[in-house]
Design a protein around this motif. Structure first.
Motif, PDB file in Angstrom:
ATOM      1  N   ALA A 237       0.827  -1.204   0.000  1.00 45.33           N
ATOM      2  CA  ALA A 237       0.000   0.000   0.000  1.00 45.33           C
ATOM      3  C   ALA A 237       0.860   1.252   0.000  1.00 45.33           C
ATOM      4  O   ALA A 237       0.370   2.339   0.287  1.00 45.33           O
ATOM      5  CB  ALA A 237      -0.933   0.002   1.209  1.00 45.33           C
ATOM      6  N   ASP A 238       2.125   1.107  -0.321  1.00 44.77           N
ATOM      7  CA  ASP A 238       3.072   2.219  -0.410  1.00 44.77           C
ATOM      8  C   ASP A 238       3.781   2.090  -1.757  1.00 44.77           C
ATOM      9  O   ASP A 238       4.148   0.985  -2.170  1.00 44.77           O
ATOM     10  CB  ASP A 238       4.079   2.160   0.739  1.00 44.77           C
ATOM     11  CG  ASP A 238       5.004   3.368   0.766  1.00 44.77           C
ATOM     12  OD1 ASP A 238       4.774   4.282   1.586  1.00 44.77           O
ATOM     13  OD2 ASP A 238       5.952   3.395  -0.031  1.00 44.77           O
ATOM     14  N   VAL A 239       3.970   3.210  -2.438  1.00 45.16           N
ATOM     15  CA  VAL A 239       4.574   3.197  -3.765  1.00 45.16           C
ATOM     16  C   VAL A 239       5.952   2.555  -3.733  1.00 45.16           C
ATOM     17  O   VAL A 239       6.293   1.704  -4.565  1.00 45.16           O
ATOM     18  CB  VAL A 239       4.650   4.622  -4.347  1.00 45.16           C
ATOM     19  CG1 VAL A 239       5.431   4.625  -5.656  1.00 45.16           C
ATOM     20  CG2 VAL A 239       3.251   5.183  -4.580  1.00 45.16           C
ATOM     21  N   THR A 240       6.775   2.968  -2.774  1.00 50.19           N
ATOM     22  CA  THR A 240       8.132   2.419  -2.670  1.00 50.19           C
ATOM     23  C   THR A 240       8.092   0.910  -2.487  1.00 50.19           C
ATOM     24  O   THR A 240       8.815   0.162  -3.157  1.00 50.19           O
ATOM     25  CB  THR A 240       8.886   3.072  -1.506  1.00 50.19           C
ATOM     26  OG1 THR A 240       8.979   4.484  -1.730  1.00 50.19           O
ATOM     27  CG2 THR A 240      10.290   2.490  -1.365  1.00 50.19           C
ATOM     28  N   LEU A 241       7.253   0.443  -1.577  1.00 49.76           N
ATOM     29  CA  LEU A 241       7.159  -0.979  -1.287  1.00 49.76           C
ATOM     30  C   LEU A 241       6.682  -1.759  -2.508  1.00 49.76           C
ATOM     31  O   LEU A 241       7.148  -2.870  -2.775  1.00 49.76           O
ATOM     32  CB  LEU A 241       6.215  -1.210  -0.114  1.00 49.76           C
ATOM     33  CG  LEU A 241       6.331  -2.551   0.611  1.00 49.76           C
ATOM     34  CD1 LEU A 241       7.690  -2.680   1.270  1.00 49.76           C
ATOM     35  CD2 LEU A 241       5.221  -2.686   1.652  1.00 49.76           C
ATOM     36  N   SER A 242       5.760  -1.174  -3.273  1.00 52.10           N
ATOM     37  CA  SER A 242       5.212  -1.871  -4.438  1.00 52.10           C
ATOM     38  C   SER A 242       6.248  -2.082  -5.531  1.00 52.10           C
ATOM     39  O   SER A 242       6.086  -2.958  -6.380  1.00 52.10           O
ATOM     40  CB  SER A 242       4.023  -1.087  -5.013  1.00 52.10           C
ATOM     41  OG  SER A 242       4.456   0.101  -5.665  1.00 52.10           O
ATOM     42  N   GLU A 243       7.323  -1.281  -5.504  1.00 51.15           N
ATOM     43  CA  GLU A 243       8.333  -1.368  -6.558  1.00 51.15           C
ATOM     44  C   GLU A 243       9.586  -2.130  -6.129  1.00 51.15           C
ATOM     45  O   GLU A 243      10.511  -2.274  -6.926  1.00 51.15           O
ATOM     46  CB  GLU A 243       8.708   0.048  -7.018  1.00 51.15           C
ATOM     47  CG  GLU A 243       7.543   0.779  -7.673  1.00 51.15           C
ATOM     48  CD  GLU A 243       7.873   2.209  -8.055  1.00 51.15           C
ATOM     49  OE1 GLU A 243       7.069   2.820  -8.781  1.00 51.15           O
ATOM     50  OE2 GLU A 243       8.927   2.728  -7.611  1.00 51.15           O
ATOM     51  N   LEU A 244       9.623  -2.603  -4.896  1.00 52.00           N
ATOM     52  CA  LEU A 244      10.781  -3.345  -4.413  1.00 52.00           C
ATOM     53  C   LEU A 244      10.659  -4.833  -4.737  1.00 52.00           C
ATOM     54  O   LEU A 244       9.563  -5.392  -4.738  1.00 52.00           O
ATOM     55  CB  LEU A 244      10.937  -3.180  -2.898  1.00 52.00           C
ATOM     56  CG  LEU A 244      11.399  -1.813  -2.399  1.00 52.00           C
ATOM     57  CD1 LEU A 244      11.349  -1.780  -0.872  1.00 52.00           C
ATOM     58  CD2 LEU A 244      12.814  -1.498  -2.886  1.00 52.00           C
ATOM     59  N   ALA A 245      11.792  -5.457  -5.013  1.00 47.88           N
ATOM     60  CA  ALA A 245      11.823  -6.896  -5.274  1.00 47.88           C
ATOM     61  C   ALA A 245      13.174  -7.441  -4.848  1.00 47.88           C
ATOM     62  O   ALA A 245      14.166  -6.703  -4.768  1.00 47.88           O
ATOM     63  CB  ALA A 245      11.583  -7.180  -6.755  1.00 47.88           C
ATOM     64  N   VAL A 246      13.203  -8.723  -4.558  1.00 45.88           N
ATOM     65  CA  VAL A 246      14.452  -9.412  -4.243  1.00 45.88           C
ATOM     66  C   VAL A 246      14.725 -10.415  -5.346  1.00 45.88           C
ATOM     67  O   VAL A 246      13.869 -11.253  -5.654  1.00 45.88           O
ATOM     68  CB  VAL A 246      14.387 -10.139  -2.886  1.00 45.88           C
ATOM     69  CG1 VAL A 246      15.627 -11.009  -2.681  1.00 45.88           C
ATOM     70  CG2 VAL A 246      14.259  -9.130  -1.744  1.00 45.88           C
ATOM     71  N   GLU A 247      15.897 -10.294  -5.984  1.00 43.20           N
ATOM     72  CA  GLU A 247      16.317 -11.296  -6.959  1.00 43.20           C
ATOM     73  C   GLU A 247      17.316 -12.214  -6.270  1.00 43.20           C
ATOM     74  O   GLU A 247      18.396 -11.783  -5.863  1.00 43.20           O
ATOM     75  CB  GLU A 247      16.931 -10.661  -8.203  1.00 43.20           C
ATOM     76  CG  GLU A 247      17.319 -11.711  -9.233  1.00 43.20           C
ATOM     77  CD  GLU A 247      17.368 -11.199 -10.661  1.00 43.20           C
ATOM     78  OE1 GLU A 247      17.283 -12.014 -11.594  1.00 43.20           O
ATOM     79  OE2 GLU A 247      17.489  -9.971 -10.845  1.00 43.20           O
ATOM     80  N   ALA A 248      16.915 -13.457  -6.122  1.00 41.11           N
ATOM     81  CA  ALA A 248      17.728 -14.457  -5.439  1.00 41.11           C
ATOM     82  C   ALA A 248      18.293 -15.440  -6.451  1.00 41.11           C
ATOM     83  O   ALA A 248      17.554 -15.979  -7.287  1.00 41.11           O
ATOM     84  CB  ALA A 248      16.891 -15.196  -4.399  1.00 41.11           C
ATOM     85  N   PHE A 249      19.599 -15.667  -6.383  1.00 45.33           N
ATOM     86  CA  PHE A 249      20.277 -16.563  -7.314  1.00 45.33           C
ATOM     87  C   PHE A 249      20.505 -17.923  -6.651  1.00 45.33           C
ATOM     88  O   PHE A 249      20.866 -18.002  -5.481  1.00 45.33           O
ATOM     89  CB  PHE A 249      21.611 -15.967  -7.756  1.00 45.33           C
ATOM     90  CG  PHE A 249      21.471 -14.716  -8.579  1.00 45.33           C
ATOM     91  CD1 PHE A 249      21.421 -14.784  -9.966  1.00 45.33           C
ATOM     92  CD2 PHE A 249      21.373 -13.477  -7.961  1.00 45.33           C
ATOM     93  CE1 PHE A 249      21.279 -13.628 -10.723  1.00 45.33           C
ATOM     94  CE2 PHE A 249      21.224 -12.318  -8.711  1.00 45.33           C
ATOM     95  CZ  PHE A 249      21.176 -12.404 -10.097  1.00 45.33           C
ATOM     96  N   PHE A 250      20.289 -18.982  -7.437  1.00 45.69           N
ATOM     97  CA  PHE A 250      20.477 -20.348  -6.962  1.00 45.69           C
ATOM     98  C   PHE A 250      21.455 -21.062  -7.889  1.00 45.69           C
ATOM     99  O   PHE A 250      21.467 -20.819  -9.102  1.00 45.69           O
ATOM    100  CB  PHE A 250      19.150 -21.105  -6.964  1.00 45.69           C
ATOM    101  CG  PHE A 250      18.140 -20.574  -5.982  1.00 45.69           C
ATOM    102  CD1 PHE A 250      18.015 -21.146  -4.726  1.00 45.69           C
ATOM    103  CD2 PHE A 250      17.320 -19.502  -6.320  1.00 45.69           C
ATOM    104  CE1 PHE A 250      17.082 -20.658  -3.810  1.00 45.69           C
ATOM    105  CE2 PHE A 250      16.385 -19.003  -5.425  1.00 45.69           C
ATOM    106  CZ  PHE A 250      16.266 -19.589  -4.164  1.00 45.69           C
ATOM    107  N   PRO A 251      22.278 -21.959  -7.326  1.00 41.52           N
ATOM    108  CA  PRO A 251      23.241 -22.687  -8.171  1.00 41.52           C
ATOM    109  C   PRO A 251      22.534 -23.658  -9.103  1.00 41.52           C
ATOM    110  O   PRO A 251      21.578 -24.337  -8.717  1.00 41.52           O
ATOM    111  CB  PRO A 251      24.113 -23.419  -7.149  1.00 41.52           C
ATOM    112  CG  PRO A 251      23.266 -23.525  -5.920  1.00 41.52           C
ATOM    113  CD  PRO A 251      22.396 -22.305  -5.901  1.00 41.52           C
TER     114      PRO A 251
END
Length: 297
Positions: A237-251
């Motif tokens: 419900a916050d613009v900043t939060l809506s645009e955040l993401a975590v890219e997690a790398f796996f072997p």
């Protein structure tokens, strides 16, 4: 109307409807309104209520930032706040990001904003970024620039054509889906980067036996292969939060997993690139990257 006047809410709604490839009838049925009223709104003959703007935006899957823009164009106050990531209001979100990043060790992971700027990362990201020129990682760096810049990961990427095609496709789709000019500008910039010498930027056929497009990279610790997953916040419900993401790398293989474990335990050997084994010396910079940009304050 002057040509430099900002577009009205009707024009903006029409652009979003066309971007989503919906007819007026399709949208009217979804939003429980009439095509006549929707037509009047789009042509400026009727002013939609605040509730109608939000309802149409919801059915058009308009990002929160642009929902605020629609409300302002209609003469209403924004509905969603845009809080700085370093603010007290975002403390719980920062803590959640840091927990995800740390728990993902010894595998690389980074938190990014809507422009693919890295706002936080774990120590294992140094496996990928430890040999990148510092100017490309200033203020965290930008994922798209880091992947595609001829001085970034590109010269060490063993399947550069595949990775380039995937990254540009993702960015192009995101720019088209959101209509953001800054994303289109970023796409134009990175798509114009020249390929590293001797590398063909044209992608070959997709490997039908693979589960995802891998990132195959030559590091000071030996060759490594990764696939990635993207995680986002639910019901923001916050613009900043809506645009955040975590890219997690796996072997992608056991060799990569073993080299990551060796790096985490301080046993990186610099296999394959002995002249740059010192690149890992800067890994500690990723321990608390949020301290640089307020993300971890």
């Amino acid at each position: 109307m002057k040509t430099d006047d900002p577009p009205g809410v009707g024009r903006l709604l029409r652009e979003w409807r066309q971007r989503r490839k919906l007819s007026q009838l399709d949208l009217a049925l979804r939003a429980d309104t009439s095509t006549r009223h929707l037509s009047c709104v789009e042509t400026g003959r009727a002013r939609p209520s605040r509730e109608m703007v939000l309802r149409l935006a919801d059915h058009l899957d308009v990002p929160l930032r642009d929902r605020n823009g629609l409300l302002l164009a209609a003469g209403y106050a924004p509905a969603y706040r845009e809080s700085p990531l370093g603010s007290e209001r975002m403390a719980m979100a920062r803590a959640a990001l840091r927990t995800m990043l740390l728990r993902h060790e010894p595998h690389p992971a980074a938190a990014v904003d809507g422009m693919w700027n890295i706002v936080d990362r774990n120590r294992a990201m140094s496996v990928l970024l430890g040999f990148v020129p510092p100017r490309l990682t200033e203020s965290g760096g930008n994922v798209m620039r880091l992947i595609l810049h001829p001085e970034g990961l590109a010269p060490r990427c063993l399947n550069f054509a595949e990775v380039r095609a995937h990254a540009l496709g993702r960015l192009r789709h995101q720019a088209a889906a959101t209509g953001r000019r800054d994303l289109r500008d970023l796409y134009e910039e990175v798509s114009a980067y020249p390929p590293p010498p001797g590398l063909d930027p044209a992608p070959g056929p997709v490997d039908p036996t693979g589960i995802a497009v891998p990132l195959r990279i030559r590091t000071p610790y030996g060759e490594m292969s990764f696939f990635s997953m993207i995680a986002t916040f639910g019901a923001p419900a916050d613009v900043t939060l809506s645009e955040l993401a975590v890219e997690a790398f796996f072997p992608m293989d056991e060799e990569t997993a073993a080299r990551l474990r060796a790096f985490a335990s301080g046993g990186g050997t610099g296999e394959g690139d002995g002249d740059e084994s010192g690149a890992g010396d800067g890994a500690g910079a990723g321990d608390e990257p949020g301290a640089r940009d307020g993300a971890g304050s």
